[in-house]
Design an enzyme around this catalytic site. Sequence first.
Site, mmCIF file in Angstrom:
data_model
loop_
_atom_site.group_PDB
_atom_site.id
_atom_site.type_symbol
_atom_site.label_atom_id
_atom_site.label_comp_id
_atom_site.label_asym_id
_atom_site.label_seq_id
_atom_site.Cartn_x
_atom_site.Cartn_y
_atom_site.Cartn_z
ATOM 1 N N SER A 54 0.850 -1.192 0.000
ATOM 2 C CA SER A 54 0.000 0.000 0.000
ATOM 3 C C SER A 54 0.884 1.241 0.000
ATOM 4 O O SER A 54 1.633 1.469 0.949
ATOM 5 C CB SER A 54 -0.926 0.015 1.208
ATOM 6 N N VAL A 59 6.980 2.052 4.862
ATOM 7 C CA VAL A 59 8.025 1.433 4.046
ATOM 8 C C VAL A 59 7.685 1.548 2.561
ATOM 9 O O VAL A 59 8.559 1.828 1.740
ATOM 10 C CB VAL A 59 8.258 -0.042 4.456
ATOM 11 N N CYS A 60 6.424 1.385 2.214
ATOM 12 C CA CYS A 60 6.003 1.480 0.806
ATOM 13 C C CYS A 60 6.263 2.888 0.268
ATOM 14 O O CYS A 60 6.733 3.061 -0.860
ATOM 15 C CB CYS A 60 4.535 1.131 0.656
ATOM 16 N N SER A 61 5.953 3.882 1.080
ATOM 17 C CA SER A 61 6.189 5.264 0.704
ATOM 18 C C SER A 61 7.680 5.509 0.492
ATOM 19 O O SER A 61 8.089 6.084 -0.527
ATOM 20 C CB SER A 61 5.640 6.179 1.810
ATOM 21 N N THR A 64 8.923 3.778 -2.740
ATOM 22 C CA THR A 64 8.517 4.468 -3.957
ATOM 23 C C THR A 64 9.306 5.763 -4.133
ATOM 24 O O THR A 64 9.768 6.076 -5.241
ATOM 25 C CB THR A 64 6.994 4.722 -3.934
#
Length: 166
Positions: A54, A59-61, A64
């Site tokens: 998501s 961590v995803c942010s 990306t």
Amino acid sequence: MANVTFHQDPVTLLGTELKAGDDAPNFTVLSNDLKEVSLDDYKGKVKLISVVPSIDTGVCSEQTKRFNEEADKLGNVHVLTISMDLPFAQTRWCAANGIKKLDTLSDHRDADFGEKYGVLIKELRLLSRSIFVVDSNDKITYVEYVSEVTNHPDYEKALEAAGKVE
């Protein structure tokens, strides 16, 4: 299949685990303007596919943002981030975070990418954190299935692998 955990609990990944040397399966996802996008849309280009559960979580942010920052240094490599987030949420997050050097794509509708790349988490209907580098002939040259979904991928190895591909 890869042994993967989410917050230390084992999860089941649906689909086929891929490895370097495999042909990259074609897939259909949605762009932020709700148009269908497939691997064929990037034919003849080197692709670094960054997969996140998501996009607007910690961590995803960071993942990306890191690949967005590195995109210019990768030259001819096209960076894609794929998640189960709705295209509207991806658009909003990208605008808020200045993401302009990679494509964010949504697998929410059919989970086609998730199943074909062996990253669909059965229990959560999210994608497991992973990295795929695909050459201009659509051969997979590098794969990382991150063993704990909440951990970062090995950025240096992925970037090194992408930088060596033609």
